[in-house]
Design an enzyme around this catalytic site. Structure first.
Site, mmCIF file in Angstrom:
data_model
loop_
_atom_site.group_PDB
_atom_site.id
_atom_site.type_symbol
_atom_site.label_atom_id
_atom_site.label_comp_id
_atom_site.label_asym_id
_atom_site.label_seq_id
_atom_site.Cartn_x
_atom_site.Cartn_y
_atom_site.Cartn_z
ATOM 1 N N HIS A 113 -4.893 11.973 -35.700
ATOM 2 C CA HIS A 113 -4.929 12.912 -34.586
ATOM 3 C C HIS A 113 -6.115 12.604 -33.684
ATOM 4 C CE1 HIS A 113 -1.889 14.838 -36.909
ATOM 5 N NE2 HIS A 113 -1.752 15.804 -36.022
ATOM 6 N N LYS A 172 -3.757 28.347 -31.854
ATOM 7 C CA LYS A 172 -3.498 28.324 -30.410
ATOM 8 C C LYS A 172 -2.505 29.421 -30.032
ATOM 9 C CE LYS A 172 -1.214 24.825 -28.549
ATOM 10 N NZ LYS A 172 -0.086 25.314 -27.705
#
Length: 971
Positions: A173, A619
């Site tokens: 990532h 998020k």
């Protein structure tokens, strides 16, 4: 940087009479401060960086950097407004070339300070061991002592290791902003710093300092940034470097330590080397994770396994070669077992010089077989040519047996002492890493599977529009099709590129398992799992590509209930968003209640893995709600799996920053709800956290030990889940539910319901500039849009870290707590509620860990610096409105953490970290201020249609690197 500007003495100068005393000991003796060696190391590295800066950039630039450093330190430590104004003036006056030199200087200082801190952690741990101190939290010795005190038997500990699977999984990532060349130079600096803790003569100390100077010079003259975007192949090579540095040697050594500790605490339950199973294994997503990454396909996955295999064969070949040189035992002096003699006789070595040295000849044979195997599996070049031809190994287990044969013979003929130094570790490595090195996970999004299945059904004239069916109809159709022996796919039909690619990668998985062994690939993770059909689709795709073998029962039933099958890849749902987490247990209950699925699970050992996503849930719902929904999902899954008598293994998709599930792994595992660990845990290691944890072998060994110790404690230590304590926890959970609802509303109101918030975010953070960085092979957003929903959670969190707000790690908590307290009405009830929160912090590991992580994030947050980024928002009304809301919520969060914990200052319980953060902020501030200035120039040029200055762009990217290094857990 340098602490003197005139007549700086060489860093190596030291009286000859004291040079043989380690530098660290002299520092402690002089000050009485156990942290004095850390300060000494930072001063040394800063001084060397100053020397290099003067040599490379000249006196003028050196003086500019020194002035900025001194002003920033004064501004930070004394809160001097005049110093702040002076700092801004200094930074705005810089030329473009000076700006990049200043950014590089402060960035490298952050890097060097990190190295010094890591070395000090190693130093302090060694000091504890030498002093015979009580075992430290996080050590295997501490875990076993705690279990012993709790009455846990040695038999239970022994059984734990036999049944356990603990797996850190490296991912690619994109938050790793370091180049491998930089990491290599920094590792050498770490080694040289460690060397200074040894007694060195004056000449040796001078040489060490000269080498450090050379390394810092190398850093300065090495390009810090990548000029081309990383490929998946690059990411694979970066990950392999950590195996060579840490895992290949430290993992076997950790197994050895664990055996020794078990023998010390439970003498009757001591485990022989051969009895210790390979419970700790490495995993990887790099090359197999194609969710949102169009660059991953069948070729990439084949390449990943080939590179994995080459890396482990390079290690085996080198170790076997060295072992052959070491085992010079002659049959003129000692006998050997017949099995070793047989290995020697089968060896291609026919040299008369070694006719009486069967171990050497046997190992030359092992080397030849390894070399042949390596070539068979794709290794293009074997470093040392083997003596002669030999048959390749069938599998890694055969190689392990040969090593055991040699070990048994040595032990039988008074040479057991020769097993431990190298042979035992090599044998353990062969069991851990096989011929595949690490288990490669596959991952893809559920919507891709649906499109592929829809096309297969349509082209096979089975169902015209599968995607339009109801969920019930999809499940019925999929189960029926999985049970049928015929395939939907036809080699005589043309399919879309997406379908061809997806089928090809699954066929590649089948081929890889045949070539490298079943452990090479065994997991298939489905992102955005929202229905049972999302899971069944992957069962059907496995059948279509040879990864599922169908058997027929004798009842003649052609339906799904009569199916018996063996599935090669475990189908693992990934529940990511808040709604997904809330539905996780229901989906798994429906899935596992299907008779055909229950039979598949029985055949995979009554074990099923479930992955939980920390990043997207944060998020989606904010820090508090994300953590709470994860906790509740785990409890519901534990209850479900207990009822269905299936063993649950949770895979935690943790990121680096606290907002994405980061923070200390040890505390995080111990804070898991009772029953969720049970010896089974996998968790991701992402971005720059991989370098932080594993680029230093000793630090890496410690982090692996922390992982095992925490899993051991969480699995076997009493949880107090009965009687009064259970009622107490139930009361805490009720309060958390209320707090979560309030925090969720506060977070969603800001991020998703405030008009203009997206514009604010894209203007007030360097998200656009981060997207330009060559720090990963996948795009920053899932779709070509500016919607927060489409943005990947990683650059979302990374951006908030850069502007020093770290909003995903605290927003909503303060509003939740204060509104809950205010709702009580009278002061007496408020006091009662506050007492409940304090009890939760004291008695409930989940809540204590949550607050500890938030405390760390708040300590790294800086509103004054963040206000400079807010100035990047052109719309003044929007800027003021949103930034004021953020500032107000920050104040509420700080107030509430203090109210609950009783601490007046951040990180009161971790003074070392508090000191570290405070000291490094003075060096981060200039980077942040410069980043804002550079972003202004960059965006102004773009808005006016002027050509973009590459030096400005480079300066921004350098500052991103330096800030990330200074904050450490940012991605």
């Amino acid at each position: 940087m340098a602490t003197q500007t005139k007549k700086t003495q060489p860093a190596s100068s030291a009286p000859a009479s004291t040079a043989a005393t380690p530098v660290s000991e002299r520092a402690v003796a002089r000050t009485g401060d156990k942290d004095a060696p850390l300060k000494e190391d930072i001063r040394l590295l800063g001084r060397l960086l100053g020397h290099v800066l003067r040599e490379q950039e000249g006196e003028e630039v050196f003086q500019v950097v020194e002035t900025i450093r001194q002003t920033a330190v004064r501004f930070r430590r004394e809160s001097d407004a005049q110093s702040g104004a002076e700092l801004n003036k200094l930074l705005k006056k810089l030329t473009r070339d000076q700006t990049n030199a200043v950014v590089r200087a402060f960035s490298y200082f952050s890097h060097l300070a990190n190295i010094a801190e890591d070395q000090h952690h190693n130093r302090r741990r060694r000091a504890h061991l030498l002093a015979g101190s009580a075992p430290q939290r996080g050590s295997i010795a501490f875990a076993l002592s705690r279990l012993d005190e709790a009455g846990v038997s040695g038999g239970a500990v022994r059984q734990f290791f036999k049944d356990a699977l603990i797996s850190p999984v490296l991912t690619a990532h994109p938050t790793e902003v370091q180049r491998k060349s930089i990491l290599d130079a920094e590792r050498e600096i770490a080694r040289l710093l460690a060397e200074r803790d040894l007694p060195l003569t004056h000449r040796e100390l001078a040489r060490n300092t000269a080498l450090l100077h050379a390394c810092v010079t190398t850093l300065w003259q090495t390009r810090m940034l990548r000029y081309s975007k990383l490929t998946v192949a690059d990411e694979i090579e970066n990950a392999l470097s950590y195996y060579r540095i840490t895992f290949l040697r430290e993992l076997p050594a950790l197994y050895d330590d664990i055996q020794s500790e078990i023998a010390a605490h439970y003498p009757r339950q001591a485990m022989a080397e051969a009895e210790m199973p390979t419970f700790l294994q490495m995993g990887s997503w790099i090359g197999g994770d194609r969710d949102g990454n169009p660059n991953v396909n069948a070729d990439t996955m084949q390449h990943a396994l080939m590179r994995h295999s080459t890396a482990i064969f390079d290690f085996y070949l080198d170790e076997v070669h060295t072992l052959g040189a070491e085992l010079s035992i002659s049959t003129l002096l000692v006998a050997v077992n017949p099995e070793v003699q047989a290995l020697a006789d089968a060896s291609p070595d026919r040299s008369g010089h070694r006719s009486d040295e069967p171990y050497r000849r046997a190992l030359i044979g092992l080397y030849a077989r390894l070399a042949a195997t390596a070539r068979t599996l794709g290794t293009a070049h074997v470093l040392r040519q083997e003596v002669g031809a030999a048959a390749p190994y069938e599998d890694a287990a055969e190689f392990t047996r040969d090593l055991q044969t040699i070990a048994d013979s040595l032990a039988a003929h008074h040479a057991a002492a020769l097993v431990k130094p190298r042979l035992a570790a090599l044998k353990r490595a062969s069991e851990i890493f096989g011929f595949h090195l690490a288990t490669l996970d596959m991952r893809q999004s559920s919507d891709v599977h649906e499109r592929v299945i829809t096309e297969l059904f349509r082209r096979a004239d089975v169902e015209r529009d599968y995607a339009a069916l109801s969920e019930e109809a999809k499940v019925e159709l999929l189960l029926a099709e999985v049970a049928r022996p015929r395939l939907l796919f036809s080699p005589y039909i043309s399919y879309t590129a997406e379908t061809d690619s997806e089928l090809a990668i699954l066929r590649a998985a089948h081929d890889i398992r045949q070539r490298y062994g079943a452990r090479a690939i065994r997991n298939y993770i489905i992102s955005h799992t929202e229905t049972v059909s999302d899971l069944l689709e992957v069962l059907l795709l496995q059948k279509e590509t040879g990864l599922m073998r169908l058997d027929r029962g004798n009842d003649g039933n052609d339906g799904a209930d009569g199916m018996a099958a063996t599935m090669e890849l475990m189908v693992i749902p990934l529940f990511e968003t808040i709604p997904d987490l809330r539905c996780a247990a229901d989906i798994m209950e429906r899935f596992m209640s299907l008779p055909a699925v229950r039979e598949l699970i029985r055949r995979q050992g009554d074990l099923q893995e479930v992955m939980l996503g920390y990043s997207d849930s944060n998020k989606d719902g904010g820090f508090l709600t994300s953590n709470w929904e994860l906790y509740k999902a785990e409890l519901r899954l534990v209850d479900l799996f207990d009822r269905m008598q299936v063993k649950l293994r949770l895979f935690h998709g943790r990121g680096g920053t606290v907002g994405r599930g980061g923070g200390p792994s040890y505390e995080a595992i111990l804070a898991q709800p009772a029953g969720t660990v049970n010896g089974q845990i996998r968790l991701t290691e992402q971005g720059e956290i991989i370098a932080s944890k594993f680029s230093n072998p000793e630090i890496g060994r410690r982090n692996l030990e922390l992982l095992v110790a925490a899993t051991l404690e969480a699995s076997l230590a009493p949880h107090g889940g009965e009687g009064r304590q259970a009622k107490r926890i139930a009361g805490f959970e009720k309060v958390m539910e209320e707090l979560s609802e309030r925090a969720y509303r506060a977070y969603r109101h800001l991020v998703y319901d405030t008009p203009g918030f997206t514009d604010y975010f894209f203007a007030a953070t360097p998200i656009a500039e981060i997207a330009e960085l060559n720090i990963g092979s996948r795009p920053a957003s899932r779709k070509a849009s500016r919607r927060i929903e489409d943005l990947r959670a990683i650059p979302w969190g990374f951006s908030w870290g850069q502007c020093r707000l770290l909003l995903p790690g605290w927003y909503g908590f303060g509003s939740a707590v204060l509104s809950w307290l205010d709702e009580a009405g009278d002061a007496k009830e408020q006091k009662k509620r506050l007492g409940m929160l304090r009890a939760m912090h004291k008695e409930w590991p989940f809540f204590a860990t949550l607050l500890s992580n938030m405390d760390m994030v708040l300590a790294k947050t800086d509103l004054a610096v963040a206000s400079r980024y807010a100035e990047l928002v052109a719309d003044k009304r929007l800027r003021n409105a949103i930034f004021k809301r953020i500032v107000d919520e920050h104040g509420r969060a700080v107030e509430c953490v203090g109210l609950i914990t009783g601490a007046r200052e951040r990180l009161a319980g971790n003074p070392l970290l508090a000191r570290s953060i405070k000291n490094r902020f003075a060096y981060l501030d200039p980077l942040n201020h410069l980043q804002v200035e550079l972003i202004k120039r960059h965006r102004a040029a773009a808005a006016e249609g002027r050509s973009l200055d590459e030096r400005v762009r480079r300066g921004i990217h350098l500052s991103i690197n330096g800030i990330a290094a200074g904050l450490r857990n940012t991605g």
